[in-house]
Design a protein around this motif. Structure first.
Motif, mmCIF file in Angstrom:
data_model
loop_
_atom_site.group_PDB
_atom_site.id
_atom_site.type_symbol
_atom_site.label_atom_id
_atom_site.label_comp_id
_atom_site.label_asym_id
_atom_site.label_seq_id
_atom_site.Cartn_x
_atom_site.Cartn_y
_atom_site.Cartn_z
ATOM 1 N N LEU A 59 0.827 -1.208 0.000
ATOM 2 C CA LEU A 59 0.000 0.000 0.000
ATOM 3 C C LEU A 59 0.861 1.257 0.000
ATOM 4 O O LEU A 59 0.597 2.212 -0.759
ATOM 5 C CB LEU A 59 -0.927 0.002 1.216
ATOM 6 C CG LEU A 59 -2.048 -1.045 1.235
ATOM 7 C CD1 LEU A 59 -2.742 -1.047 2.594
ATOM 8 C CD2 LEU A 59 -3.066 -0.782 0.127
ATOM 9 N N LEU A 60 1.893 1.268 0.832
ATOM 10 C CA LEU A 60 2.765 2.438 0.921
ATOM 11 C C LEU A 60 3.495 2.681 -0.397
ATOM 12 O O LEU A 60 3.538 3.815 -0.900
ATOM 13 C CB LEU A 60 3.778 2.249 2.051
ATOM 14 C CG LEU A 60 4.835 3.356 2.199
ATOM 15 C CD1 LEU A 60 4.175 4.695 2.495
ATOM 16 C CD2 LEU A 60 5.836 2.992 3.307
ATOM 17 N N SER A 61 4.061 1.622 -0.965
ATOM 18 C CA SER A 61 4.787 1.769 -2.224
ATOM 19 C C SER A 61 3.845 2.206 -3.350
ATOM 20 O O SER A 61 4.215 3.018 -4.210
ATOM 21 C CB SER A 61 5.487 0.461 -2.598
ATOM 22 O OG SER A 61 4.552 -0.579 -2.795
ATOM 23 N N SER A 62 2.611 1.683 -3.353
ATOM 24 C CA SER A 62 1.631 2.078 -4.368
ATOM 25 C C SER A 62 1.324 3.568 -4.280
ATOM 26 O O SER A 62 1.274 4.273 -5.305
ATOM 27 C CB SER A 62 0.341 1.269 -4.200
ATOM 28 O OG SER A 62 0.563 -0.103 -4.410
ATOM 29 N N ALA A 63 1.110 4.049 -3.065
ATOM 30 C CA ALA A 63 0.809 5.466 -2.869
ATOM 31 C C ALA A 63 1.969 6.340 -3.341
ATOM 32 O O ALA A 63 1.762 7.361 -4.021
ATOM 33 C CB ALA A 63 0.494 5.736 -1.400
ATOM 34 N N LEU A 64 3.184 5.949 -3.001
ATOM 35 C CA LEU A 64 4.352 6.750 -3.377
ATOM 36 C C LEU A 64 4.561 6.763 -4.890
ATOM 37 O O LEU A 64 4.863 7.806 -5.483
ATOM 38 C CB LEU A 64 5.600 6.206 -2.672
ATOM 39 C CG LEU A 64 5.655 6.423 -1.161
ATOM 40 C CD1 LEU A 64 6.886 5.734 -0.571
ATOM 41 C CD2 LEU A 64 5.668 7.906 -0.819
ATOM 42 N N VAL A 65 4.397 5.610 -5.524
ATOM 43 C CA VAL A 65 4.595 5.534 -6.972
ATOM 44 C C VAL A 65 3.508 6.322 -7.698
ATOM 45 O O VAL A 65 3.789 7.044 -8.664
ATOM 46 C CB VAL A 65 4.612 4.063 -7.439
ATOM 47 C CG1 VAL A 65 4.597 3.974 -8.953
ATOM 48 C CG2 VAL A 65 5.841 3.353 -6.895
ATOM 49 N N LEU A 66 2.260 6.206 -7.244
ATOM 50 C CA LEU A 66 1.174 6.962 -7.865
ATOM 51 C C LEU A 66 1.398 8.460 -7.703
ATOM 52 O O LEU A 66 1.153 9.249 -8.630
ATOM 53 C CB LEU A 66 -0.168 6.550 -7.258
ATOM 54 C CG LEU A 66 -0.685 5.169 -7.654
ATOM 55 C CD1 LEU A 66 -1.819 4.745 -6.733
ATOM 56 C CD2 LEU A 66 -1.165 5.154 -9.110
ATOM 57 N N SER A 125 1.690 -4.419 -6.417
ATOM 58 C CA SER A 125 2.739 -4.173 -5.427
ATOM 59 C C SER A 125 2.920 -5.365 -4.494
ATOM 60 O O SER A 125 4.041 -5.668 -4.082
ATOM 61 C CB SER A 125 2.399 -2.930 -4.609
ATOM 62 O OG SER A 125 2.301 -1.797 -5.432
ATOM 63 N N THR A 126 1.820 -6.039 -4.159
ATOM 64 C CA THR A 126 1.915 -7.216 -3.297
ATOM 65 C C THR A 126 2.693 -8.324 -3.982
ATOM 66 O O THR A 126 3.490 -9.032 -3.350
ATOM 67 C CB THR A 126 0.516 -7.717 -2.911
ATOM 68 O OG1 THR A 126 -0.190 -6.671 -2.234
ATOM 69 C CG2 THR A 126 0.605 -8.930 -1.990
ATOM 70 N N LEU A 127 2.472 -8.492 -5.277
ATOM 71 C CA LEU A 127 3.274 -9.462 -6.034
ATOM 72 C C LEU A 127 4.749 -9.111 -5.948
ATOM 73 O O LEU A 127 5.605 -9.986 -5.791
ATOM 74 C CB LEU A 127 2.820 -9.488 -7.489
ATOM 75 C CG LEU A 127 1.562 -10.287 -7.819
ATOM 76 C CD1 LEU A 127 1.154 -10.019 -9.264
ATOM 77 C CD2 LEU A 127 1.787 -11.769 -7.591
ATOM 78 N N GLY A 128 5.058 -7.825 -6.065
ATOM 79 C CA GLY A 128 6.454 -7.409 -5.977
ATOM 80 C C GLY A 128 7.031 -7.571 -4.594
ATOM 81 O O GLY A 128 8.178 -8.001 -4.439
#
Length: 290
Positions: A245-252, A277-280
């Motif tokens: 979730l955190l990485s998704s927010a930052l990338v978006l 992101s969870t897959l990653g």
């Protein structure tokens, strides 16, 4: 599906947990290789516009490709043709199932979708998913790599180094999210997806992360994960999703996908992208360390 080792001929009966682990590796592999296409508008339209005869031909062609890969690729060269036919059929079925679930959860298949459109989308998407299932089952399992005791000890020590594992998980999550985040499809899906579908995506992401890290022995995951207690499994699954979730927010945010959107749409975008992101953070993390 038969295990990916030459010693498996003739086919043997395996315990149910072992079969479930193999199916889990297949599903993870299918999503690993096909998720960008599941999120791609052009592929949806290909399913909408394809003639039923073309869809059937595509399905048959996918099965033929699976037969070829399972017979001559990877570690399946010594299995009998009966195993090849049944494995390929199972993998095609998993590809269809995974495609249906994901397309429903991201709102591409709903009450307003005609049967022909739904079948077209599912079949077109399932081709890539099924090939990913086959590759994931054959190549990403834990049986075909051997390591000595000293290397295994180092792996276990690495698994106990929590900050290091968090950093690697974050790197894997960003790597996967960055492939999908810049596309318009993420915003489209987020705007059109119902709240119950977003909840379903969250549950699917959690289950997928836990499955890859702790149940499927995906690329010998036990070398990098702590699985001593149930609380380790629960904590690891929740932390992995939190990183996603955190990485998704930052990338978006980095790609400007939050600009001009309200809080609810931003949150929906994060949840939608968090599946990748969870897959990653799970499978990608294990592949990076392998």
């Amino acid at each position: 599906m038969a295990d990916a080792t030459p010693s498996d001929a003739p086919r043997r009966q395996r315990p149910v947990p072992e079969s479930l682990r193999e199916y889990g590796r297949g599903i993870a592999g299918g999503l690993l290789f096909s998720l960008p296409l599941l999120y791609t508008m052009e592929v949806w339209w290909a399913g909408f516009t394809s003639h039923p005869g073309s869809v059937l031909g595509y399905l048959v062609a996918t099965y033929v490709l699976l037969l070829g890969y399972n017979r001559y690729g990877g570690f399946r060269r010594d299995v009998c043709w009966f195993d090849v036919f049944t494995d390929s059929l199972e993998e095609l079925g998993l590809g269809l199932l995974v495609s249906v679930v994901v397309l429903v959860l991201i709102g591409r298949i709903g009450q307003g979708t005609s049967l022909q459109e739904a079948v077209g989308m599912v079949v077109v998407e399932a081709g890539t998913v099924a090939i990913g299932v086959s590759v994931g089952t054959a190549q990403l399992g834990g049986q075909h790599r051997e390591e000595n005791e000293e290397e295994d000890k180092k792996r276990l020590e690495a698994a106990d180094h929590v900050p290091g594992q968090l950093v690697i998980s974050f790197c894997g999550a960003v790597l996967f999210a960055a492939n999908v985040a810049p596309t318009e499809e993420i915003v489209m899906i987020a705007v059109e997806t119902q709240p119950w579908c977003l909840l379903g995506l969250s549950v699917l992401s959690l289950l997928l992360g836990g499955l890859i890290l702790f149940q499927s022995d995906f690329t010998r995951a036990h070398r990098f994960t702590r699985r001593r207690l149930r609380r380790d499994v629960l904590a690891g699954t929740v932390v992995t999703y939190a990183i996603a979730l955190l990485s998704s927010a930052l990338v978006l945010w980095f790609f400007g996908r939050f600009n001009g959107n309200g809080l609810s749409v931003r949150m929906a975008q994060v949840v939608v992208l968090a599946l990748a992101s969870t897959l990653g953070a799970s499978a990608g993390r294990l592949l990076i360390q392998s």
